[in-house]
Every structure is written in C-alpha cells, then in structure tokens.
Design a protein around this motif. Sequence first.
Motif, PDB file in Angstrom:
ATOM      1  N   ALA A  29       0.832  -1.204   0.000  1.00 21.79           N
ATOM      2  CA  ALA A  29       0.000   0.000   0.000  1.00 21.79           C
ATOM      3  C   ALA A  29       0.869   1.257   0.000  1.00 21.79           C
ATOM      4  O   ALA A  29       0.580   2.236  -0.710  1.00 21.79           O
ATOM      5  CB  ALA A  29      -0.931  -0.007   1.211  1.00 21.79           C
ATOM      6  N   ALA A  34       0.133   5.248  -0.737  1.00 18.00           N
ATOM      7  CA  ALA A  34      -0.587   5.548   0.500  1.00 18.00           C
ATOM      8  C   ALA A  34       0.373   6.127   1.536  1.00 18.00           C
ATOM      9  O   ALA A  34       1.476   5.615   1.720  1.00 18.00           O
ATOM     10  CB  ALA A  34      -1.253   4.292   1.046  1.00 18.00           C
ATOM     11  N   VAL A  71      -6.617   2.504   3.614  1.00 15.96           N
ATOM     12  CA  VAL A  71      -5.461   3.294   3.203  1.00 15.96           C
ATOM     13  C   VAL A  71      -5.817   4.776   3.279  1.00 15.96           C
ATOM     14  O   VAL A  71      -6.982   5.159   3.148  1.00 15.96           O
ATOM     15  CB  VAL A  71      -5.001   2.942   1.770  1.00 15.96           C
ATOM     16  CG1 VAL A  71      -4.526   1.500   1.704  1.00 15.96           C
ATOM     17  CG2 VAL A  71      -6.120   3.195   0.759  1.00 15.96           C
ATOM     18  N   PHE A  73      -4.529   8.479   1.713  1.00 14.74           N
ATOM     19  CA  PHE A  73      -3.702   9.300   0.834  1.00 14.74           C
ATOM     20  C   PHE A  73      -3.838  10.723   1.365  1.00 14.74           C
ATOM     21  O   PHE A  73      -4.812  11.417   1.079  1.00 14.74           O
ATOM     22  CB  PHE A  73      -4.189   9.207  -0.609  1.00 14.74           C
ATOM     23  CG  PHE A  73      -3.803   7.927  -1.300  1.00 14.74           C
ATOM     24  CD1 PHE A  73      -2.921   7.940  -2.374  1.00 14.74           C
ATOM     25  CD2 PHE A  73      -4.288   6.704  -0.873  1.00 14.74           C
ATOM     26  CE1 PHE A  73      -2.564   6.763  -3.014  1.00 14.74           C
ATOM     27  CE2 PHE A  73      -3.937   5.519  -1.497  1.00 14.74           C
ATOM     28  CZ  PHE A  73      -3.060   5.546  -2.571  1.00 14.74           C
ATOM     29  N   ASP A  95      -6.180  -2.805  -4.488  1.00 10.09           N
ATOM     30  CA  ASP A  95      -6.450  -1.907  -5.613  1.00 10.09           C
ATOM     31  C   ASP A  95      -7.737  -1.118  -5.383  1.00 10.09           C
ATOM     32  O   ASP A  95      -7.793   0.095  -5.663  1.00 10.09           O
ATOM     33  CB  ASP A  95      -6.565  -2.701  -6.910  1.00 10.09           C
ATOM     34  CG  ASP A  95      -5.243  -3.341  -7.338  1.00 10.09           C
ATOM     35  OD1 ASP A  95      -4.181  -2.896  -6.842  1.00 10.09           O
ATOM     36  OD2 ASP A  95      -5.277  -4.286  -8.151  1.00 10.09           O
ATOM     37  N   CYS A  98      -7.247   1.641  -2.658  1.00  8.36           N
ATOM     38  CA  CYS A  98      -6.484   2.771  -3.178  1.00  8.36           C
ATOM     39  C   CYS A  98      -7.317   3.600  -4.155  1.00  8.36           C
ATOM     40  O   CYS A  98      -7.268   4.842  -4.130  1.00  8.36           O
ATOM     41  CB  CYS A  98      -5.207   2.285  -3.866  1.00  8.36           C
ATOM     42  SG  CYS A  98      -3.975   1.577  -2.739  1.00  8.36           S
ATOM     43  N   ARG A 102      -8.375   7.683  -3.650  1.00 14.66           N
ATOM     44  CA  ARG A 102      -7.961   8.732  -4.588  1.00 14.66           C
ATOM     45  C   ARG A 102      -9.119   9.651  -4.979  1.00 14.66           C
ATOM     46  O   ARG A 102      -8.891  10.774  -5.440  1.00 14.66           O
ATOM     47  CB  ARG A 102      -7.349   8.098  -5.831  1.00 14.66           C
ATOM     48  CG  ARG A 102      -5.988   7.431  -5.587  1.00 14.66           C
ATOM     49  CD  ARG A 102      -5.334   7.008  -6.888  1.00 14.66           C
ATOM     50  NE  ARG A 102      -4.027   6.407  -6.657  1.00 14.66           N
ATOM     51  CZ  ARG A 102      -3.797   5.093  -6.646  1.00 14.66           C
ATOM     52  NH1 ARG A 102      -4.798   4.250  -6.836  1.00 14.66           N
ATOM     53  NH2 ARG A 102      -2.575   4.626  -6.433  1.00 14.66           N
TER      54      ARG A 102
END
Length: 455
Positions: A29, A34, A71, A73, A95, A98, A102
């Motif tokens: 990750a 991340a 995760v 960001f 996947d 994430c 985003r």
Amino acid sequence: MSAIPVTSDRSQQDLDRLADLAQDVIRRARAAGASQAEVAASIDTGLSVNVRLGEVETVEHTRDRGFGLTVYFGQRKGSASTGDLNPDSIQATLDQACAIARYTEEDPAAGLADASLMATSFPDLDVWHPWDIDTHGAIRLGQRIEEAGRAHAGITNSDGAGVQMGESLAVYANSHGFIGRERGTRHSLSLSLIAGDEEGMQRDYWYDSVRAATDFMSPEALGDRAAQRTLARLGARRLSTRQSPVLFAPEIARGLIGHLVSAVSGGALYRRASFLLDHAGQRVMPSWMHIVERPLLRRGQGSGAFDAEGVATRDSALIEEGVLARYVLGSYSARKLGLQSTGNAGGIHNLIVEAGAADQGRDDFEGMLRRLGTGLLVTEVMGQGVNTITGDYSRGAAGFWVENGQIAYPVEEITIAANLRDMYAGIQAVGADVDPRSHLLTGSILVDRMTIAGE
C-alpha cells in the motif's frame, strides 16, 4: 510489536501467517502511494449444535476468514475487505481501497491513531481456552441440558438446547510499525422451554457464556434454571397503570449501562445526537456510584491490551462519584471533538458497575428485593423504544410484582417509561448479584420511580 509470543501452537502459526500477510499488504500500500495504511485480519472457527426434543436439529461447523484494509492518501480514506485470503483477492482488495481513497473528499479527522498511543505491553489475559468437544459430544451435552429442563412438571414443550464453541484469531497492523495479535475463545450453552396450564402458555430460557468450558454451570443446573424461570411465569397478569419503583434484574440492568455508553460515545457526541452532550465533568448519577473500565481483567469477556486501532487500553473511570469522568472515544471521534482517543475504538472493555447504595449497602438479589419493597421486578424487555438523543425510554416489559420484598405474582404485557436522565439520577442501589456473561458487568439496578402502563 507482538501481542503474543511465537510458539509452535497451530493458532500461533495462523497468527504468524496473518501478521506476515498484513505487513506485506501495508508495504504494498505504501508503495502504491498511500501515506498510511492499516489491516485487520481474522480467522474464526466454531461448532454449533441445536437439539430439540432429544433430536438433532442443526449441526454447523464454521471457519470464516476476514481481511480488511484501509489506506490514507493524505487525509483521503479508502477501505475495502474480502473473506478470501488468496493472493488475487488480496491484490484486488488493495487496488479497490487505493482507488476509493484517490476519489474521496479530504477529511481533517482521518488517519491512523497517534503513534505515541500504540500498545507496547501485551500481558496474557487468559482468554484462550480451546474446547476439545466434537459433534457427538456437543449433541449429547445439548440433550443433557434439555432433559434436565423437560424433567420439571409443568414443562410441556421445548424450543431446544444449543451448544456453541468458538475460537477467534485476529491481527491488527498499521504503518506505524504496530502489529497486535489476539486470540480468544467464547463458548455458550442455552435452553428455551415452554410451560402451560389452563390459563395459557409461557416461554423462557437461560444460557451461559464463558471463555473456558471449565467455567460452565453444570448442564443440569442450566436446565433447572431455564425450567424454573419458565414455570415462574405461569399465571402472569397485567397491571393497572401506575408509578412505582422498578428493579432491573442483572441481565436487563446491563442494558441501562449500554444506553449510557451509547450516549457518551464519540459518534453520538460529534453528531450532537446525545442527551448527555457536553456532560463530561457533570454529575449524571448518584454521588455513591462508580463505573470503571478494566480492559486487562483476566478471563474477562471484553479483555484486550489494545483497541481496534492499536491504542493501548488501560483502567479508567467512566463514572466517578456520580460524575461523568470522560467520553468513550476512538481516534476519529476524538479528533472531531478536539480530544484524545480513550482506547475505545471498536467498543468498551469490561465496564464494571460497583455494587452499593446511598447507605453503602452491598445487597444480594434477595436484599435488592427487600430494598424494592413494593414495586416491579423486570426480567424481560422488548422493543426498541430508547432514544439516546432525548433520553426517552419506553419499552415493553415482563417480570414480577413484588410486595413487601417478596415476589407476589408474574406480570406481562406492560410498558415501562421514563427518561434516562431521570432514571440514572434516580438509581437507589446496585446489587452484588453481578451477571458475568457480558463485558458490561453489573448487578441488579433499582430505580426510584417509573411509569408502568398496563390495563
């Protein structure tokens, strides 16, 4: 950091595999961009048997796996989960998490719990007691329980006996470098019976829930208890509408404590959806009342060295001399409120209501009946009539009418109502008859006055 030392035990090998998987996914990750990540992975196994009228109704073996990834960001969060631990499913879960992160909005309160709060000590809490029972043994045990209950004159039917064995392995890891391993067992026995006479039929039950099967009450004692409770309900009456003191039996009293926890939990507070909003530091119960959280209680139903975010748990008062000493917070709700996590992400741990009264008496159940004098003993509540925004409490109930400290007759089809704020302030005594089958540990609770709606 490891909550349990590595051994050759099969459960420890499974924990090692979960821990290795969690660390690998966190590394991947971070490689995917991340800034922070956390993983919760688990394996739950169990056996459940139900017996009715001496015959097997169901046998269920379970082995469930869970894997959840979150995760971050920056302060954008994405979460995904799967019940399949094969590499392709894990990669797809990563996947998805994430991708979600985003495209979500930034949340100033998002992120892992503070690294400085992570647990560093992992004592043995004596919560791992695998039960060596096979299907045949569980069936026979269920039959013994039911036979004991059905042997009582007046018992006319059975809804069945249940035997459950459960083992849980869990790993929580995050990008702070924290890895926490937990394993625990929880086993239960239960029986539901039906009694009948010329006035009709009544149903009641009893159960036992333990960490170690050696702590179970005997099958015969459980069957007797279920039968006695069921027979005691025969001839139940309705009451006329009135006001009176109400004594909540221990297994019902813990619901009152659960409503308190809900009202002082972070989610309700930052949404401003609690009747105890902004009450920290204020008296909400009588001055003699104390409620303390003891997460490290050995063999406790809610014991744990860290919460669902890895934050170290510790002994801490919730109610001190009747005053609300703190809220119940995880890191997200704490940030929303400008406070610090109390180590309660995922819930409360072993909340103990200390027995006592205004005169500091510590009464057993019979003593609590004497304190009640004349009033209502509640042994069952029904419906969802509890509003933690306003504190309004109105639920269907059944139990017994008590006169001069003695049970006079059973009652049913009534409603009890008050406001939780008044109920908490009006607690007269807490019994020493603690029900140990929950992480909310309390004896019976006597409330000075409620409205009883009946005929």
